[in-house]
Design an enzyme around this catalytic site. Structure first.
Site, PDB file in Angstrom:
ATOM      1  N   ILE A 103       0.653  -1.149  -0.094  1.00  0.00           N
ATOM      2  CA  ILE A 103      -0.025  -0.206  -0.105  1.00  0.00           C
ATOM      3  C   ILE A 103       0.718   1.371  -0.013  1.00  0.00           C
ATOM      4  O   ILE A 103       0.536   2.142  -0.630  1.00  0.00           O
ATOM      5  CB  ILE A 103      -0.656  -0.029   1.167  1.00  0.00           C
ATOM      6  CG1 ILE A 103      -2.056   1.195   1.161  1.00  0.00           C
ATOM      7  CG2 ILE A 103      -0.429   0.060   2.188  1.00  0.00           C
ATOM      8  CD1 ILE A 103      -2.845   0.874  -0.216  1.00  0.00           C
ATOM      9  N   ASP A 104       2.065   1.167   0.549  1.00  0.00           N
ATOM     10  CA  ASP A 104       2.880   2.444   0.819  1.00  0.00           C
ATOM     11  C   ASP A 104       3.062   3.084  -0.707  1.00  0.00           C
ATOM     12  O   ASP A 104       3.298   4.360  -0.836  1.00  0.00           O
ATOM     13  CB  ASP A 104       4.263   2.193   1.273  1.00  0.00           C
ATOM     14  CG  ASP A 104       4.135   1.011   2.532  1.00  0.00           C
ATOM     15  OD1 ASP A 104       3.300   0.325   2.607  1.00  0.00           O
ATOM     16  OD2 ASP A 104       5.118   1.400   3.382  1.00  0.00           O
ATOM     17  N   ALA A 105       3.232   2.233  -1.720  1.00  0.00           N
ATOM     18  CA  ALA A 105       3.433   2.658  -2.942  1.00  0.00           C
ATOM     19  C   ALA A 105       2.592   3.542  -3.613  1.00  0.00           C
ATOM     20  O   ALA A 105       2.900   4.279  -4.417  1.00  0.00           O
ATOM     21  CB  ALA A 105       3.776   1.294  -4.044  1.00  0.00           C
ATOM     22  N   LEU A 106       1.248   3.512  -3.160  1.00  0.00           N
ATOM     23  CA  LEU A 106       0.571   4.418  -3.869  1.00  0.00           C
ATOM     24  C   LEU A 106       0.822   6.054  -3.520  1.00  0.00           C
ATOM     25  O   LEU A 106       0.501   6.868  -4.286  1.00  0.00           O
ATOM     26  CB  LEU A 106      -1.026   4.119  -3.126  1.00  0.00           C
ATOM     27  CG  LEU A 106      -1.523   2.922  -3.292  1.00  0.00           C
ATOM     28  CD1 LEU A 106      -2.871   2.816  -3.065  1.00  0.00           C
ATOM     29  CD2 LEU A 106      -1.436   2.572  -5.010  1.00  0.00           C
ATOM     30  N   TYR A 107       1.325   6.327  -2.325  1.00  0.00           N
ATOM     31  CA  TYR A 107       2.016   7.420  -1.879  1.00  0.00           C
ATOM     32  C   TYR A 107       3.396   7.557  -2.746  1.00  0.00           C
ATOM     33  O   TYR A 107       3.789   8.514  -3.274  1.00  0.00           O
ATOM     34  CB  TYR A 107       2.043   7.610  -0.442  1.00  0.00           C
ATOM     35  CG  TYR A 107       2.681   9.051  -0.149  1.00  0.00           C
ATOM     36  CD1 TYR A 107       1.554  10.141  -0.075  1.00  0.00           C
ATOM     37  CD2 TYR A 107       3.882   9.415   0.028  1.00  0.00           C
ATOM     38  CE1 TYR A 107       2.135  11.563   0.075  1.00  0.00           C
ATOM     39  CE2 TYR A 107       4.457  10.578   0.438  1.00  0.00           C
ATOM     40  CZ  TYR A 107       3.538  11.821   0.484  1.00  0.00           C
ATOM     41  OH  TYR A 107       3.802  13.145   0.745  1.00  0.00           O
TER      42      TYR A 107
END
Length: 772
Positions: free
Chosen positions: A163-167
């Site tokens: 999920i971090d990759a979305l930021y």
């Protein structure tokens, strides 16, 4: 992606978590309340004072810099920009550095240099692209284009599996689109996001699992509930906000991003705790009890951004954001400016992990800055004002000649008339409705660039709103790669002075250098970069192929004209162009290189730097310290210099002027309040042009005179000086110095004389500025 191993908690030496956020809030009510814009400066100044900028480009550092750049966009504070610039240069405008694309990895977590396509090494491109938008030197995004261009062209879409990759990466894609105009970046953004969304989005709760390992029911909290990690969903909400902000309204998949943003915002709001924060496991507070700042800050940022841009209802989400900010500003924010209660690097809520005020991180500070900047805009209603707020400014020219100059307004007056607390929360329009750049200075001024007809008036309209990002026309920095030069430029010319690293070599170069250019675009950073990156190759070629080495040197050095000008002004042990010095009789007490510097303003319309020099001896005084503040405005041939000396016990003589070179000592004109000279350059026969230099003394001098060297060295025949007599310690004296090039904006010395006359007239009779 955050490391799987959670850092140990420093519980023994740290204060325990308060019984409630409300109790901490009550304690702080008695203290002086700072405005939100003051909090931003307190937090960011604390961080930058306590932490060096020269750290790696991995996700945790890079996440802080996204917050730092947001603070710069809001405030225009030059020190924030310089901090980012140092970081970018330290990392050579790159993420992971592996050069062989066949070795680039992304499918597993990795901190090594082969994980080039892994999102944690790509978030740094956000800051590089933001800086490129202001100073578009190609090398700043060359690595971003290489890496993200390859990713965009690949058939795979499984890059964002956590999920971090979305930021980390989604905003890179929209920024790449804005930098290049290539829609492939938006299409790849959509394809990659769709993969991540299908993998991690829970269609019942409208929240994201951290990655495939945490999808219910394979993974549950200890209470058997779905485990949605707060910071992970914070990454997602903040990333969606940043993407939608940069995405064209017309993009065909925009609606999907907006839908997810609204769904996530709604779901997030329902999980907030009574004291304003979010627990680390969003639906199960018992999984990791107590407040946590990073997730809370990212949620606050996303919700505030959504309301500011009309995507979320203020009536619904305003109370949520207010409670979040109360927690952030009264519990997370500490008296020293640090931001505490940040969960250390991890990937989930950890049972029994206690957070305290001492849990401070780079990414947590960045998240706080994002939220704080959006809070300022929210409170001031500056993004989409409910009602138009504007006023006009008349700039009048009382002289009979056309003038284009940067004029100043009092910033507090502008803020008050627009009903904002400060910062860049307004737009400026000219008479035909074009938005034009402005600048907020370190000393509380708002600058605008005014072109005014003879005996005419130009009208500008100031409106509450978010300004565009404009390319700088004035910029400068310190160049440690070139013996600590401080070099600066505008659309007319460029200059540099020398720093401590040069002084340590023993080279005697004292004065201001002049670099000529024939374009309004900024060229200095590119010149330094090309020469610096060519040095090693030239040195190697000299061993094997001297002719090739010479050819490469001629093709890369800024001492030859590569099409936009060059460095061909001779300084050495002289005052160069416009450097101040004390003088004893005819003996100039040359200043050496600066000791300390502080960049105060840095574009788009003015560059300002303060320089402090090492103590020197003047007559019987052994600790005389020279201080300078110099600035250069758009469209001006002349720098403004204010100089003062501390430590004098007796009156002195202060001198400034220009060096006269042996090749031509006659083409100098000495007026009562100016000196101008047609400099023959360091190679008159080869260059076959002139550099026009001058110093202007609108505040007067005691005399102007030539002081010639009995035995000229290296062509430095002497100086033409203006001398201020009976100077006393601490007095500030202001004058101007500058240049023009016969191959650009001033074709003859007669034209240069007109330029000098016009500049003096303008200084003595400023454009009048009237706020209506």
């Amino acid at each position: 992606m955050e490391k799987k191993q959670i850092l140990s908690v420093m519980a023994a030496a740290l204060m325990l978590i308060p019984a409630s956020a409300g109790a901490k809030a009550k304690k702080k009510k008695a203290e002086k309340q700072l405005s939100t814009i003051e909090i931003i400066d307190k937090v960011n100044t604390h961080w930058q004072t306590a932490n060096k900028s020269e750290v790696n480009a991995f996700w945790d550092n890079a996440a802080y810099f996204t917050g730092n750049m947001e603070a710069y966009k809001l405030t225009g504070n030059a020190k924030y920009l310089e901090y980012s610039d140092k970081w970018a240069r330290h990392n050579k405008w790159s993420g992971a550095t592996e050069q062989d694309p066949s070795k680039w990895q992304y499918k597993t977590y990795g901190e090594d240099q082969q994980h080039v396509l892994f999102g944690d090494w790509q978030i740094c491109f956000q800051t590089y692209l933001d800086m490129y938008a202001m100073n578009p030197d190609p090398y700043k995004i060359a690595r971003a284009k290489e890496v993200m261009g390859r990713e965009a062209a690949m058939s795979q879409n499984d890059f964002w599996w956590w999920i971090d990759a979305l930021y980390m990466v989604m905003p890179v894609m929209t920024k790449m689109y804005n930098a290049t105009g290539d829609v492939m970046y938006l299409d790849k953004l959509y394809a990659n996001f769709k993969y991540a969304d299908d993998l991690m989005f829970d269609k019942d709760e409208h929240l994201y699992f951290r990655d495939a390992k945490y999808i219910y029911p394979a993974h549950k909290t200890d209470e058997g509930k779905k485990d949605f990690w707060a910071r992970g969903n914070g990454w997602a909400l903040a990333g969606l906000a940043k993407v939608i902000a940069d995405m064209p309204e017309s993009y065909r998949h925009r609606a999907f991003f907006v839908e997810r943003f609204r769904q996530l915002a709604d779901a997030v709001s329902k999980c907030q705790q009574e004291d304003g924060y979010w627990t680390r496991s969003m639906l199960d507070a018992k999984q990791a009890e107590g407040p946590e700042t990073s997730g809370t800050a990212f949620f606050a940022y996303g919700l505030l951004w959504g309301m500011n841009h009309g995507l979320l209802d203020r009536a619904v989400y305003g109370p949520v954001a207010d409670k979040a900010w109360t927690y952030l500003s009264t519990v997370a924010l500490q008296d020293d400016g640090s931001v505490g209660y940040v969960q250390p690097i991890g990937e989930k809520a950890v049972k029994g992990q206690k957070l305290t005020a001492a849990n401070v991180t780079n990414f947590g500070t960045g998240a706080f800055l994002l939220a704080a900047c959006e809070k300022v805009r929210y409170d001031d209603g500056s993004v989409m004002p409910a009602t138009p707020v504007q006023f006009t400014v008349n700039v009048t020219n009382t002289l009979g000649s056309f003038r284009q100059e940067v004029v100043e307004l009092d910033a507090k007056t502008v803020f008050a008339k627009l009903g904002i607390s400060g910062g860049r929360q307004f737009q400026v329009y000219n008479a035909v409705g074009q938005q034009v750049p402005y600048q907020i200075t370190y000393d509380g001024k708002v600058l605008i660039d005014a072109a005014v007809r003879p005996n005419g008036t130009a009208v500008f309209t100031f409106k509450k709103g978010t300004p565009k990002t404009f390319v700088n026309t004035c910029y400068g920095r310190m160049y440690p790669e070139r013996v600590d030069d401080i070099a600066w430029e505008n659309d007319r010319a460029a200059y540099r002075c020398y720093g401590p690293a040069l002084q340590r070599t023993g080279e005697k170069s004292f004065g201001n250098d002049v670099w000529v250019k024939n374009t309004p675009e900024l060229v200095v950073e590119q010149r330094y970069y090309i020469e610096d990156t060519s040095k090693a190759k030239i040195a190697q070629l000299k061993k094997t192929d001297p002719d090739a080495a010479k050819a490469l040197e001629m093709a890369t050095t800024y001492h030859y004209d590569q099409g936009n000008g060059l460095d061909c002004y001779k300084v050495g042990p002289t005052l160069g162009c416009g450097t101040p010095a004390l003088i004893d009789g005819d003996n100039i007490v040359f200043p050496y290189c600066y000791k300390d510097y502080e960049i105060l303003d840095n574009g788009p319309l003015r560059f300002t730097v303060k320089l402090v020099y090492n103590p020197s001896k003047y007559k019987t005084d052994a600790n005389v310290v020279e201080n300078r503040i110099l600035s250069l405005d758009k469209n001006s041939n002349f720098n403004k210099m204010t100089v003062w000396y501390d430590g004098l016990t007796v009156p002195a003589d202060l001198a400034t002027g220009v060096v006269l070179h042996s090749e031509d000592v006659d083409n100098v004109v000495m007026g009562a309040d100016y000196i101008q000279y047609a400099d023959p350059t360091d190679n008159p026969a080869g260059q076959n042009f002139q550099i026009y230099v001058a110093t202007l003394f609108p505040n007067g001098v005691s005399q102007t005179k030539k002081v010639m060297n009995a035995n000229p060295v290296n062509g430095n025949a002497g100086h033409a000086l203006g001398i201020v007599g009976n100077y006393k310690s601490g007095q500030k004296y202001t004058y101007y110095f500058g240049s023009a090039w016969s191959k650009y904006d001033c074709r003859s010395q007669a034209e240069w004389q007109e330029r000098v006359n016009s500049a003096l007239a303008g200084i003595k009779t400023p454009l009048t500025v009237e706020i209506k």
